[in-house]
Scaffold this active site. Structure first.
Site, PDB file in Angstrom:
ATOM      1  N   ASP A  69      40.582  39.477  60.034  1.00 23.53           N
ATOM      2  CA  ASP A  69      40.032  37.667  60.001  1.00 23.53           C
ATOM      3  C   ASP A  69      40.024  36.747  60.522  1.00 23.53           C
ATOM      4  OD1 ASP A  69      41.930  36.315  57.593  1.00 23.53           O
ATOM      5  OD2 ASP A  69      43.239  35.262  59.361  1.00 23.53           O
ATOM      6  N   SER A 125      43.645  31.465  54.345  1.00 27.91           N
ATOM      7  CA  SER A 125      43.413  32.421  53.482  1.00 27.91           C
ATOM      8  C   SER A 125      44.579  32.306  52.855  1.00 27.91           C
ATOM      9  CB  SER A 125      43.837  34.083  54.567  1.00 27.91           C
ATOM     10  OG  SER A 125      42.920  33.259  55.973  1.00 27.91           O
ATOM     11  N   GLN A 140      37.933  39.603  51.018  1.00 25.73           N
ATOM     12  CA  GLN A 140      39.438  38.199  51.211  1.00 25.73           C
ATOM     13  C   GLN A 140      39.144  36.738  50.422  1.00 25.73           C
ATOM     14  OE1 GLN A 140      39.464  35.141  55.049  1.00 25.73           O
ATOM     15  NE2 GLN A 140      41.348  36.299  54.976  1.00 25.73           N
TER      16      GLN A 140
END
Length: 298
Positions: free
Chosen positions: A214, A238, A288
């Site tokens: 991430d 996110s 993502q």
């Protein structure tokens, strides 16, 4: 004569703090509690929640099964001051695969949900894409060099980002996006490395790799627009995160995280990443989508 408070205990190393953060407390069967490091963040880092949820799921699967994929949604920002409860649903235990669903809860509400699949090791076909030809990490500026040479005139948000002690060292192949408003190609290559020792145990290594996945990823979607996650006029977060673990990997050397953003539209940016070890072995793939919304003018 010195008094006890004259010699305060040394602060734990950032990697030790990360490993403690990933070591969840078991409350009951399928129920775990995780805590966040108190480092001044306003919300819990997404990689931490992914890693903790993966640890919760791993602790409910039989020995010898290892994660090969996870899919997650971020629903609410996490509060670093409050423990996170992880509730695991043992959806399926098959002869080869096991499936788990984990819901992270704070203040009585779900903040995050993760589904993960686990598999026993098997032999099979083997191929992969090639690692990009980029400068090795030793030829790039280290974090200390960046702090000394660039941070004096950098925006406050950039300075805070680089000055905070972290369990993962980052060496971008290019630093241009940190100090430029130019519209750049939405691609980047970043070397990442654990600062400290990660135990030689696949479940822990997978959780640390999920934590790393991430980092820096959503930034790539902003390069084409001449801005960054440090822009206070943007709301960046996110939304979902998917990861595929292709091959086992030790965490004692540099990994190359190569990233691109194929699209941004509708206040959302899509990013993809590939993680290679130094020898060029593809160990994981990541995708993502994140919120990249301009804040309303006051």
């Amino acid at each position: 004569m010195s008094r006890p408070h004259d010699n305060p205990a040394p602060m734990p190393a950032p990697m030790d703090i990360l490993l403690q953060t990933l070591d969840l407390e078991k409350l009951e069967e399928n129920l775990f509690r995780g805590r966040s490091p108190q480092v001044g963040w306003q919300r819990v880092f997404g990689g931490q929640v992914i890693g903790q949820a993966l640890v919760a799921a791993q602790r409910t699967v039989s020995e010898g099964r290892y994660v090969h994929s996870l899919h997650a949604y971020f629903m609410r920002p996490g509060d670093p001051a409050v423990p996170i409860i992880y509730d695991v649903d043992r959806i399926r235990d098959g002869s080869s695969f096991a499936t788990r669903r984990v819901v992270a809860i704070q203040h009585g509400k779900a903040i995050f949900a993760l589904s993960a699949s686990f598999q026993f090791d098997e032999d099979g076909f083997d191929h992969q894409i090639a690692m990009p030809d980029v400068a090795p990490p030793e030829s790039l500026m280290g974090e200390q060099d960046i702090k000394e040479q660039f941070l004096v005139n950098a925006p406050e948000a950039v300075r805070r980002y680089w000055e905070r002690p972290r369990p993962i060292e980052i060496r971008p192949v290019s630093l241009k996006h940190y100090f430029s408003r130019d519209r750049l190609e939405p691609v980047q290559d970043v070397w990442v490395k654990a600062v400290g020792t990660v135990p030689d145990e696949r479940h822990i290594q997978a959780a640390v790799l999920a934590y790393i996945s991430d980092m820096t990823l959503l930034d790539t979607a902003l390069y084409a627009h001449g801005t960054s996650v440090f822009d206070r006029d943007l709301q960046v977060a996110s939304l979902d995160h998917a990861m595929w673990f292709h091959r086992p990997c030790r965490m004692d050397d540099w990994l190359l995280y190569t990233q691109d953003s194929p699209s941004a539209f509708g206040a959302r940016g899509m990013t993809r990443g590939s993680l290679f070890d130094r020898s060029g072995v593809l160990i994981a793939s990541v995708a993502q989508e994140g919120l990249i919304r301009k804040k309303a003018s006051e």
